[in-house]
Scaffold this motif. Structure first.
Motif, mmCIF file in Angstrom:
data_model
loop_
_atom_site.group_PDB
_atom_site.id
_atom_site.type_symbol
_atom_site.label_atom_id
_atom_site.label_comp_id
_atom_site.label_asym_id
_atom_site.label_seq_id
_atom_site.Cartn_x
_atom_site.Cartn_y
_atom_site.Cartn_z
ATOM 1 N N UNK A 1 0.812 -1.220 0.000
ATOM 2 C CA UNK A 1 0.000 0.000 0.000
ATOM 3 C C UNK A 1 0.845 1.269 0.000
ATOM 4 N N UNK A 2 0.211 2.337 -0.421
ATOM 5 C CA UNK A 2 0.841 3.648 -0.450
ATOM 6 C C UNK A 2 0.916 4.222 0.965
ATOM 7 N N UNK A 3 2.103 4.713 1.333
ATOM 8 C CA UNK A 3 2.253 5.416 2.613
ATOM 9 C C UNK A 3 2.029 6.908 2.441
ATOM 10 N N UNK A 4 2.477 7.448 1.315
ATOM 11 C CA UNK A 4 2.254 8.866 1.007
ATOM 12 C C UNK A 4 2.263 9.044 -0.502
ATOM 13 N N UNK A 5 1.429 9.979 -0.979
ATOM 14 C CA UNK A 5 1.336 10.253 -2.416
ATOM 15 C C UNK A 5 1.308 11.759 -2.614
ATOM 16 N N UNK A 6 2.163 12.253 -3.508
ATOM 17 C CA UNK A 6 2.249 13.683 -3.777
ATOM 18 C C UNK A 6 2.294 13.914 -5.286
ATOM 19 N N UNK A 7 1.888 15.112 -5.700
ATOM 20 C CA UNK A 7 1.893 15.445 -7.115
ATOM 21 C C UNK A 7 2.195 16.906 -7.332
ATOM 22 N N UNK A 8 2.714 17.235 -8.512
ATOM 23 C CA UNK A 8 2.975 18.620 -8.912
ATOM 24 C C UNK A 8 2.894 18.679 -10.422
ATOM 25 N N UNK A 9 1.898 19.415 -10.927
ATOM 26 C CA UNK A 9 1.660 19.509 -12.368
ATOM 27 C C UNK A 9 1.547 18.103 -12.965
ATOM 28 N N UNK A 10 2.485 17.687 -13.830
ATOM 29 C CA UNK A 10 2.380 16.371 -14.456
ATOM 30 C C UNK A 10 3.138 15.276 -13.750
ATOM 31 N N UNK A 11 3.761 15.594 -12.602
ATOM 32 C CA UNK A 11 4.555 14.606 -11.872
ATOM 33 C C UNK A 11 3.727 13.969 -10.759
ATOM 34 N N UNK A 12 3.866 12.659 -10.595
ATOM 35 C CA UNK A 12 3.192 11.912 -9.529
ATOM 36 C C UNK A 12 4.220 11.053 -8.811
#
Length: 924
Positions: free
Chosen positions: A677-688
């Motif tokens: 499972x995911x512990x943390x998920x972050x994004x910025x514009x087109x980046x994941x």
């Protein structure tokens, strides 16, 4: 002249005890137009309002009446660098490291204890409006004559002009090439002046906001290390006195006097032994001969200067020598100066955290003329300010209302100025009037200051009330004034002086009266969701079946309701195909399973949400605009994380799967299985970016549907100690992660080196002269430069006790150079071009100051590249760095080296070489 330094005027470190408080720097001071209070802004991110009577009167100080501290304002999240009262006295403007300009208004209902402290606000000031727009520290603000405009400047090199009534941004002037650190208005209203680290003063026309003139000569050799470059315009409009100027190739520190219309600087105020930081004109015109008529030849001005030599000087323009020089008034440099409206008191603040006050007798400042003389003299310019926006006023008129007896615990109602409604108009279709009955007084400078406050004439007040009604006026009404005709009778009211304030702490716990919440001014903003999304109701009365059918959306008929409470779900049993992941080896904690998760789409009103429905065991996701569901989907496993950016929406599920959607609900990538499972998920514009509980880090370019680099484990970052944890995680648009560890080190991953690298660490704060906390304090705003945010998050203001430790001889120099070299690599990796250039110029200046020729020559060659390189020639050398031409950077670096004592010849030689290479390239 009388001089005093009240010890109780203090901005203190809240971490220290009250028994021995630590003074923090005070960056700004300004006197209210009625002279009864001053505002100060400091490193503690607070604005403090103080009564002036205890400062000027010893018996008042001893008696404690009026209270010394009137109010503490705490909405800023970074050090407050500037505070300025409006000429009307009604509003207070402040600018801060948090990139925000804040407008404050009097609010009696907000009095009481200051949150998180034992302080009590005797009078209340509330934030009326936040003015975002700057992308870095706001260093100075200034109100124009009659408060028609508000100007703000900052370290983003921008000059913002706001309407002084609607508080809307009107213009952005961006022709400065360096940090802008000072701003002032022509008292006539025809020009605006700004001063910048690009070593220029720019004069702007207020009629069309074009550039009138640029003054450079007295600033060519000025140092760039000052906190501020505060300049001031004389009350007769004839001169600007600008700080941080020099003569004799930078060896003599002066304040430059710039003459109106010719915009030349032939006059210098010489005498300070270090850089002049601030200039402030006395608001009064002075007559050379009090018995002669008012004319240009009979007028002079008084100006005060504050410098880094810890001294204050006061000059009268009719004399070549200063009236007074107060040496070593402070222990550190002077940050700001402010004259009282009567022209007889000068306030000064310093970075040592103290306030000094100079009080003059009328015979010491001979020839002082009343403000009416200034108004008479300025009228000869025949310049008319633009009209005030229709329906707005700093001192609004009151609607007619039957008079009723009323009292208030803030000030006697018979003597108070009642502000009953604020008229506001937006657009051309609707007008709104915010009607508010209040016994509160609002500062007003109309009519000029007096010893008891500011006197003004107003219509009779409406009955006191805490209720607020928002009245929409139909278009058939010609104007708000016709809807509410003002009364013809007028009375005199005054803003209460601090001596009228209550001295006993009231019982703030009482709830025996009805209280209605005030409607915030922002509710009149038509850009809010309430003002959007209204559609004209239509019905098909023709029975025409050929009319095109309305486009449908998946789930568009579903009512959007946000759960009243978000709670954790325990013992979830997922449906088929979505079994819970069985824990084997965890590096990071498994996130809790919640019944509702959401993520706002940046710069929009859209919301991406997920619901884990415990009742029926289903999980659905939806994309919502306002109250309308644009699309929805169901997934087989509970959702543990959601993220939405301007380009995509993503969900992470409990079984280790990941879905990525477009804003229309199409799957942009196949369902990815991450193994845990995911512990943390972050994004910025087109980046994941995703970090799983097993410690694997993934980073994708969603638009191109590729990974920025292969999965990498963060085990090595946490292996040094079992107590180290992830403090925060983010990702840059280029896919580089930013991982903040609890030991004070921030890492990123460099794909070209295939390894984690340190982008910042707390170690540098122990000796680097350019550590972020040592410069300005920190800020938590998202728009701040990435490196500034990173260093602010791990360092803050360094402990000054560290400076007292014995260190090796080259300690500070080595750490400063190492810190800057690390910062250059980090800003390059994180693609922060503005911060890269800033760090490069600081690095060049440090090399020049220390005289390290070998380092300087190596840097020059690195930026110059191959001698015979030409545009279009592919020889393996990249001519840019983070999209900035290297030779453009070299030009700035050589300018820094040319001003040093040891690297001047090196710089001149390479400037010739660079010039020849540029000419050859143009011919090529």
């Amino acid at each position: 002249m009388h001089f005093t330094k009240p010890a109780w005027v203090i901005h203190k470190d809240s971490a220290k005890g009250d028994t021995n408080p630590k003074r923090l720097s005070i960056f700004s001071v300004h006197v209210h137009p009625d002279g009864s209070r001053i505002a100060t802004g400091g490193l503690d991110a607070k604005i403090r309002i103080w009564s002036t009577k205890p400062i000027l009167n010893q018996s008042s100080e001893q008696s404690g009446k009026p209270p010394k501290s009137l109010c503490t304002l705490t909405m800023h999240t970074g050090p407050v660098l500037t505070v300025r009262w409006a000429y009307s006295g009604r509003w207070l403007a402040s600018g801060s490291d948090d990139e925000i300009v804040m407008i404050w208004d009097l609010d009696p209902s907000s009095r009481g204890k200051v949150w998180g402290s034992d302080e009590v606000n005797v009078e209340g000031w509330k934030p009326l409006k936040r003015l975002p727009g700057h992308e870095s520290d706001v260093t100075d603000v200034a109100w124009s004559p009659a408060d028609r405009y508000l100007a703000s400047v900052g370290l983003d090199s921008a000059v913002m002009v706001w309407c002084g009534f609607t508080l809307e941004r009107l213009h952005k002037l961006d022709q400065h090439q360096g940090f802008v650190k000072g701003v002032c208005w022509d008292p006539v209203g025809e020009f605006l002046a700004t001063q910048s680290d690009d070593r220029s003063v720019k004069i702007w026309k207020t009629t069309d906001w074009s550039l009138e003139a640029e003054v450079k000569k007295p600033f060519e050799d000025s140092p760039g290390s000052t906190f501020f470059r505060r300049l001031s315009w004389s009350p007769d409009g004839a001169h600007i006195t600008a700080s941080n100027a020099t003569n004799n190739q930078g060896l003599v520190f002066i304040a430059a006097v710039i003459t109106r219309n010719t915009w030349t600087s032939e006059i210098s105020l010489v005498g300070h032994e270090n850089t002049v930081e601030v200039a402030a004109y006395n608001p009064h015109i002075f007559l050379r001969n009090a018995h002669a008529p008012v004319s240009t030849s009979n007028i002079c001005s008084v100006v005060a200067l504050g410098a880094d030599d810890r001294s204050v000087s006061v000059w009268q323009t009719k004399s070549a020598r200063p009236l007074i020089v107060a040496k070593e008034v402070f222990e550190r440099q002077i940050m700001d100066l402010s004259w009282s409206w009567d022209g007889l008191t000068l306030y000064a603040v310093s970075s040592d955290g103290t306030l000094a006050v100079f009080t003059f007798d009328t015979d010491e400042l001979e020839g002082i003329a009343p403000h009416s003389v200034q108004e008479q003299y300025l009228a000869k310019f025949n310049f008319q300010l633009p009209p005030v926006p229709n329906g707005y006023a700093h001192v609004p008129e009151n609607p007619q209302a039957p008079p009723q007896p009323q009292t208030t615990d803030f000030v006697n109602a018979a003597d108070a100025e009642k502000v009953n409604f604020l008229q506001a108009r937006r657009g051309g279709k609707k007008r709104a009037i915010l009607v508010q009955g209040s016994g509160a007084s609002v500062p007003s400078a109309k009519g000029g200051p007096s010893t008891n406050g500011i006197t003004s004439s107003l219509p009779p007040a409406a009955p006191a009330s805490r209720r607020v009604s928002l009245v929409h006026i139909p278009d058939s009404h010609p104007s708000p004034k016709e809807a509410f005709p003002p009364s013809s009778s007028r009375i005199n009211n005054s803003f209460p002086s601090p001596s009228e304030q209550p001295f006993d702490v009231p019982d703030w716990s009482r709830h025996d009266q009805d209280v209605d919440m005030d409607v915030p001014i922002d509710s009149l903003d038509t850009s809010s969701p309430a003002g959007k999304g209204k559609r004209k109701a239509t019905s098909d009365l023709t029975g025409d079946d050929t009319k095109p059918a309305k486009a449908r959306t998946l789930g568009g008929d579903r009512n959007h309701i946000i759960p009243a409470a978000v709670k954790e779900i325990v013992g979830w049993s997922s449906g088929s195909g979505g079994g819970a992941w069985h824990e084997t080896k965890l590096m990071l904690p498994v996130p809790p399973l919640l019944n509702y998760l959401s993520s706002e789409v940046e710069a929009s009103e859209d919301l991406f949400e997920a619901r884990n429905n415990e009742e029926d065991g289903t999980t659905d996701i939806a994309f919502v605009t306002g109250k309308t569901t644009q699309w929805l989907d169901y997934v087989p496993s509970p959702v543990v994380a959601v993220k939405a950016t301007s380009q995509y929406c993503a969900i992470a599920m409990q079984d280790g799967s990941l879905n990525v959607y477009s804003h229309t609900g199409r799957r942009m990538m196949p369902t990815m299985s991450l193994g845990s499972p995911c512990a943390t998920m972050e994004g910025a514009k087109g980046a994941l970016m995703v970090i799983t509980v097993s410690g694997q880090l993934y980073s994708w370019n969603v638009k191109k549907q590729i990974a920025f680099f292969p999965p990498i484990s963060i085990t090595s970052l946490l292996a040094s100690s079992p107590n180290h944890t992830l403090t925060s995680v983010s990702v840059r648009p280029n896919g580089c992660p930013v991982i903040n560890i609890s030991n004070g080190v921030v890492y990123s991953y460099d794909p070209t080196l295939s390894t984690f690298v340190k982008v910042a660490e707390r170690w540098w704060s122990e000796g680097s002269d350019v550590w972020q906390g040592r410069q300005r304090g920190n800020s938590s705003t998202a728009n701040r430069g990435i490196m500034s945010s990173i260093e602010g998050s791990i360092g803050g203001t360094p402990d000054e006790s560290v400076d007292d430790k014995p260190r090796p001889k080259w300690w500070s120099t080595a750490l400063t150079l190492g810190h800057l070299e690390t910062k250059l690599h980090s800003t390059k990796l994180l693609e922060s071009s503005v911060e890269y250039k800033q760090a490069l110029l600081l690095y060049a200046k440090k090399i020049a100051d220390e005289g390290f020729r070998a380092k300087g020559e190596e840097l020059i060659k690195e930026l110059f590249g191959p001698v015979y390189w030409r545009p279009g020639r592919d020889d393996g050398w990249c001519p840019t760095i983070i999209s900035i031409p290297k030779r453009d950077l070299l030009k700035d670096v050589l300018s820094v080296f040319a001003r040093s004592k040891t690297l001047t010849k090196l710089a001149l030689d390479w400037q010739d070489t660079l010039k020849k290479a540029v000419n050859d390239a143009e011919c090529y």
